[in-house]
Design an enzyme around this catalytic site. Structure first.
Site, PDB file in Angstrom:
ATOM      1  N   CYS A 157       0.883  -1.168   0.000  1.00 46.33           N
ATOM      2  CA  CYS A 157       0.000   0.000   0.000  1.00 46.33           C
ATOM      3  C   CYS A 157       0.921   1.218   0.000  1.00 46.33           C
ATOM      4  CB  CYS A 157      -0.957  -0.032   1.190  1.00 46.33           C
ATOM      5  SG  CYS A 157      -0.177  -0.256   2.808  1.00 46.33           S
ATOM      6  N   SER A 158       0.720   2.160   0.882  1.00 50.87           N
ATOM      7  CA  SER A 158       1.631   3.312   0.953  1.00 50.87           C
ATOM      8  C   SER A 158       2.770   3.031   1.930  1.00 50.87           C
ATOM      9  CB  SER A 158       0.870   4.576   1.368  1.00 50.87           C
ATOM     10  OG  SER A 158      -0.019   4.993   0.352  1.00 50.87           O
TER      11      SER A 158
END
Length: 265
Positions: A157-158
């Site tokens: 994800c981030s």
């Protein structure tokens, strides 16, 4: 390259899930499941390491709005890239956490600010279990991991902590990995990102002096109570993780058997 014998400077909490033990005495195959943060900050020295890991498929759990403001993933070769956005821009908690991380004015989020960031994080983890986008994204990722042509599978994800962390929990549980090993892997984020967290907090508070570091810290950490909130939601909605996998995520017995065939030794 096999096992956790590699390191990515630009992705300090990246790791191979290989070697984790199952309840029936098997282990996750090394070099098949790789969890990382977004790959936009990899250094030039990281690229040969990523090349040796050789992911065939990269699953990106970020929404297009997140991808557009981040450095592009630095990839080696031509892995299949699959975007499975696990985010609800209409969910007030997501917007609260996003505002905090971006250093925006939090006054419009008074109610959530009063609730506190740990409680806000727990709300996000409960949404991982029940949110439509979350169920669709996590379920699709499990099905991708069950296909040999997508292995090694790298997912991120981030920050590589929350959405990535819950997907790791889902995959490892479906494989029958022991609960203690799953929890330990989830919490490893804190050990691997300790220096980075302090740098981020210092930068945030320097840019926004009124921002309380203790408001920021819960967003940057992996905490047992976050995981417990998701587990509690699984039990509340589905009764068991088995039913959550089957009904909530659409992971059939056939998919689970293929997953174990591909990923266990």
């Amino acid at each position: 390259m096999s096992g956790q014998d590699w390191w990515l400077v630009g992705a300090p909490n990246a790791r191979d899930l290989g070697g984790l033990p199952t309840g029936d005495g098997r282990r996750v195959r090394a070099g098949r499941l790789l969890r990382t943060p977004a790959l936009g900050r990899l250094t030039d020295e990281d690229l040969p390491v990523l090349g040796k890991l050789g992911p065939a498929c990269v699953v990106d759990l970020r929404d297009a709005s997140e991808v557009s403001v981040a450095p592009a993933d630095r990839l080696v070769g031509q892995p299949r890239v699959v975007h499975l956005p696990v985010l609800d821009p209409a969910h007030p908690v997501f917007m609260y956490v996003s505002a905090l991380l971006l250093g925006h004015d939090l006054e419009t989020y008074d109610e959530l600010a009063e609730q506190g960031t740990p409680a806000a994080m727990e709300a996000i983890y409960r949404w991982f279990v029940t949110g439509d986008a979350a169920r669709a994204g996590f379920g699709a990722a499990v099905r991708l991991a069950a296909e040999g042509s997508n292995l090694p599978l790298l997912f991120h994800c981030s920050a590589g902590k929350d959405r990535t962390g819950w997907l790791a929990v889902v995959l490892l549980t479906a494989l029958g990995v022991e609960d203690a090993a799953i929890r330990a892997d989830y919490l490893r984020n804190n050990e691997l990102t300790a220096s980075l967290r302090e740098v981020l907090m210092e930068a945030m508070t320097r840019q926004h002096p009124s921002l309380d570091p203790e408001t920021v810290r819960p967003v940057l950490e992996a905490r047992p109570e976050y995981l417990d909130a998701a587990y509690d939601e699984v039990r509340r909605v589905h009764g068991s993780f088995e039913t959550y996998l089957r009904v909530g995520l659409g992971v059939t017995d056939e998919v689970r058997a293929a997953l174990r065939e591909q990923l266990l030794e």
